[in-house]
Motif scaffolding. Structure first.
Motif, short mmCIF file in Angstrom:
data_model
loop_
_atom_site.label_atom_id
_atom_site.label_comp_id
_atom_site.label_asym_id
_atom_site.label_seq_id
_atom_site.Cartn_x
_atom_site.Cartn_y
_atom_site.Cartn_z
N ALA A 196 -5.38 0.52 -8.83
CA ALA A 196 -6.67 0.78 -8.11
C ALA A 196 -7.03 -0.43 -7.22
O ALA A 196 -7.31 -0.28 -6.11
CB ALA A 196 -7.54 1.04 -9.05
N THR A 212 -5.52 -2.91 0.03
CA THR A 212 -4.84 -2.43 1.44
C THR A 212 -5.89 -1.80 2.21
O THR A 212 -5.73 -2.22 3.44
CB THR A 212 -3.95 -1.25 0.89
OG1 THR A 212 -2.99 -2.15 0.08
CG2 THR A 212 -3.05 -1.12 2.27
N VAL A 213 -6.76 -1.39 1.75
CA VAL A 213 -7.92 -0.36 2.64
C VAL A 213 -8.86 -1.69 3.23
O VAL A 213 -9.01 -1.71 4.54
CB VAL A 213 -8.70 0.37 1.77
CG1 VAL A 213 -9.94 0.87 2.55
CG2 VAL A 213 -7.88 1.49 1.59
N VAL A 254 2.30 1.74 -3.25
CA VAL A 254 1.14 2.32 -4.37
C VAL A 254 1.27 3.79 -4.26
O VAL A 254 1.19 4.49 -5.37
CB VAL A 254 -0.07 1.71 -4.32
CG1 VAL A 254 -1.00 2.34 -5.01
CG2 VAL A 254 0.20 0.32 -4.72
N ILE A 255 1.14 4.44 -2.84
CA ILE A 255 1.01 5.84 -2.72
C ILE A 255 2.59 6.63 -3.28
O ILE A 255 2.11 7.41 -3.66
CB ILE A 255 1.09 6.06 -1.12
CG1 ILE A 255 -0.25 5.62 -0.53
CG2 ILE A 255 1.24 7.68 -0.96
CD1 ILE A 255 -0.40 5.72 0.99
N GLY A 263 0.88 -1.18 0.07
CA GLY A 263 -0.13 0.08 -0.17
C GLY A 263 0.67 1.19 0.10
O GLY A 263 0.71 2.27 -0.58
N CYS A 279 -4.98 -0.36 -4.04
CA CYS A 279 -5.57 0.33 -2.97
C CYS A 279 -6.64 -0.18 -2.42
O CYS A 279 -6.67 -0.15 -0.96
CB CYS A 279 -5.66 1.88 -3.47
SG CYS A 279 -4.55 2.72 -4.40
#
Length: 241
Positions: A123, A129-130, A66-67, A63, A126
């Motif tokens: 996408a 991860t969330v 990715v950020i 995650g 994300c």
């Protein structure tokens, strides 16, 4: 069409003006391989309670990567920026039609079809991860576990599509795309290459990942001995009574 980043794949593709040029900067390459390793490790440890903390740490790392990639896609080098490779469905369709007709269009950076898969994977990463964070912190209901697994499975499928695309593109354009993502170099016109690899940025990212893993190791609870586990089980049984 921007001829600096795309041209026909014919016999004159590698003429005397072609040189090995730097295309993929160090941060992009580091992200690619670290993210792949984190996803593979998280997938392999997903069903094991013993490796749960490793699974979580790898998921958080993915995650965070990715950020970083989203930020680097805005301020990074030419072929790292989303503006250089993200295209609409019609553009992707024309690229695929060109392949079917035997006239594949070579791109120095990501080709349109590969770019679409990459955006979809970012996408999904994300979302995975969330939902993983929510499950680990007991936020939401049990349904999140099923959503998390479904998203991870879809992402695994996209990884397969990505790998297949790399193999097909390497064959169509007679170039080693895996090797290019390792070295950063491809063949192209001298003016098409990027000037810097930005190794310092990659080193900072790598150091951050290693520090995060070290911190996770330090705060991880010590494994319970068999006697301690038995005692805890007995205590839980007595409390239940």
């Amino acid at each position: 069409m921007n001829t600096s980043s795309a041209y026909r794949n014919n016999k004159s593709t590698r003429d005397t003006t072609q040189r090995r040029i730097l295309v993929w900067d160090a941060p992009v390459r580091l992200f690619h391989w670290l993210f792949a390793a984190c996803f593979a490790g998280a997938w392999l440890t997903a069903e094991s309670e013993h490796w749960r903390l490793v699974h979580v740490a790898l998921g958080y790392t993915a995650g965070g990567l990715v950020i970083f990639r989203l930020a680097w896609g805005l301020i990074g080098t030419k072929y790292a920026r989303f503006s250089s490779f993200v295209r609409g469905p019609s553009y992707v369709g024309r690229y695929l039609v060109g392949i079917l007709r035997g006239h594949p269009q070579r791109h120095v950076g990501h080709n349109p079809a590969g770019a679409a898969v990459i955006v979809a994977m970012l996408a999904l990463a994300c979302a995975v991860t969330v939902t993983g964070w929510a499950i680990f912190n007991d936020v939401g209901g049990n349904w999140l576990g099923e959503v998390h697994e479904a998203l991870a499975s879809i992402m695994l499928g996209l990884v397969g599509v990505h790998v297949a695309g790399v193999v097909v593109s390497s064959w169509l354009h007679r170039e080693n795309l895996v090797g290019a993502m390792l070295s950063g170099y491809k063949f192209g016109q001298p003016e098409e290459g990027i000037k810097r690899a930005w190794r310092t940025v990659a080193a900072i990212v790598l150091a951050s990942v290693l520090m995060f893993w070290w911190w996770q190791w330090q705060v991880a609870p010590a494994p319970m001995t068999p006697n301690a586990a038995a005692t805890a089980h007995q205590t839980a049984s007595e409390d239940a009574e």
